[in-house]
Write an enzyme that holds these catalytic residues in place. Structure first.
Site, PDB file in Angstrom:
ATOM      1  N   GLY A   1     -70.794 107.538  -8.633  1.00 60.72           N
ATOM      2  CA  GLY A   1     -70.726 108.458  -9.778  1.00 60.72           C
ATOM      3  C   GLY A   1     -72.082 108.723 -10.396  1.00 60.72           C
TER       4      GLY A   1
ATOM      5  N   ASP B   1     -63.799 107.629   4.530  1.00 58.26           N
ATOM      6  CA  ASP B   1     -64.576 106.910   3.515  1.00 58.26           C
ATOM      7  C   ASP B   1     -63.626 106.046   2.675  1.00 58.26           C
ATOM      8  OD1 ASP B   1     -66.876 106.353   2.055  1.00 58.26           O
ATOM      9  OD2 ASP B   1     -66.599 108.055   0.692  1.00 58.26           O
TER      10      ASP B   1
HETATM   11  O1  G3H Z   1     -68.545 106.656  -0.471  1.00 60.06           O
HETATM   12  C1  G3H Z   1     -69.190 107.573  -1.006  1.00 60.06           C
HETATM   13  C2  G3H Z   1     -70.409 107.325  -1.738  1.00 60.06           C
HETATM   14  O2  G3H Z   1     -70.662 106.019  -1.942  1.00 60.06           O
HETATM   15  C3  G3H Z   1     -70.853 108.359  -2.699  1.00 60.06           C
HETATM   16  O3  G3H Z   1     -71.395 107.871  -3.902  1.00 60.06           O
HETATM   17  O4  G3H Z   1     -70.879 109.781  -5.399  1.00 60.06           O
HETATM   18  O5  G3H Z   1     -72.511 108.065  -6.048  1.00 60.06           O
HETATM   19  O6  G3H Z   1     -73.040 109.668  -4.211  1.00 60.06           O
HETATM   20  P1  G3H Z   1     -72.009 108.913  -4.938  1.00 60.06           P
HETATM   21 ZN    ZN Z   2     -68.733 104.764  -1.570  1.00 61.36          ZN
END
Ligand code: G3H
Ligand code: ZN
Length: 285
Positions: free
Chosen positions: A180, A81
């Protein structure tokens, strides 16, 4: 069953659902997600962020995810990621990741294209899927911090050129979400999602999906989002489970007793997401 990310996303796009991509940091989290996937027969993606790699180490994290993918019958991709470093991307590919993200979104368009192309050139021939990002998604995801004022939505015309020039397999788009915990309710730009999905030939990815109302997520999926990234909501469910247990059992000092309920609570949260994404029962053999 460890599979290529492209196959997962194309199946999702063709059948109108989305694959959940869940961030993993330790064994309990990997188990929570894989048990949810197995129980609901949902294809899924286990993804490692920069912070997760720093915390657990690439080898440990990959070994956990690979074991999980191998013991389940549902299709699972292991994904890097927000990869920002070419050397780390190479390390992940060598370790056996079946999908990686090159996030060069902070650079001007031409440089983003060049950096993305370089990754596509090494990944494609060995069947590793590549996700890139165009536009800037606001908020904080581990080391990646984008101030709200600097967040920029993805332009469909630019996206078309970007995908054609780079040959990426999927594209992360900025359409109103942020990484977040949200301060207010996020407002997704549905017209933009629709336009993007018409403009580009590859599946679209939604980041910052925790805290987005479920009806908005469903609509985004119906308009062309095929991968939904969830991290924050998983962290919340894990720590909620842990806190609830400790509230009732202040003197307990057995990590297994403390982490077990956290894992269970996260598993429930993952199942709920999979139901919303429409991935339940979509596993193939
Ligand atoms: O790359 C990971 C995500 O975009 C997670 O985002 O923490 O807002 O669910 P989030
Ligand atoms: Zn992300």
């Amino acid at each position: 069953m460890l599979v290529n990310g492209k196959r997962l996303l194309e199946d999702a796009r063709d059948k109108g659902y989305a694959v959940g991509a869940f961030n993993v940091n330790n064994m309990e989290i990997v188990q929570a997600i894989i048990e949810a996937a197995e129980e609901t027969q949902s294809p899924c993606i286990l993804q490692a962020s920069q912070g997760a790699i720093k915390y657990a180490g690439l080898d440990f994290l990959f070994a956990l995810a690979k074991t999980a993918a191998e013991i389940t019958t549902v299709p699972v991709a292991i994904h890097l990621d927000h990869g920002t470093d070419f050397d780390q991307i190479v390390q992940c590919i060598r370790a056996g990741f079946s999908s990686i993200m090159i996030d060069a979104s902070k650079y001007p368009l031409e440089e983003n294209i060049e950096r993305t192309k370089r990754v596509v050139e090494i990944a494609k021939p060995i069947n590793v899927t590549v996700e890139a990002e165009l536009g800037k998604i606001g908020g904080t995801e581990d080391q990646i911090v984008v101030d709200e004022r600097d967040a920029t939505y993805t332009d469909p015309e630019e996206a078309k050129i970007f995908v054609e020039k780079t040959g990426v397999d999927s594209l992360a788009v900025a359409v109103g979400t942020a990484h977040g915990v949200y301060k207010g309710e996020p407002k997704l730009d549905f017209d933009r999602i629709e336009a993007l999905s018409k403009a580009v030939s590859c599946p679209l990815v939604l980041h910052g999906s925790s805290g987005v109302p479920y009806d908005a997520l469903k609509k985004a999926i119906s308009l062309g989002i095929s991968k939904v990234n969830i991290d924050t909501d998983l962290r919340l469910s894990f720590t909620d489970g842990l806190k609830d247990f400790l509230k009732e059992n202040r003197d307990n000092f057995d990590p297994r007793k403390i982490l077990g309920p956290a894992r269970e609570n996260m598993k429930k949260a993952v199942i709920e997401k999979m139901e919303v994404f429409g991935s339940v029962g979509k596993a193939w053999r």
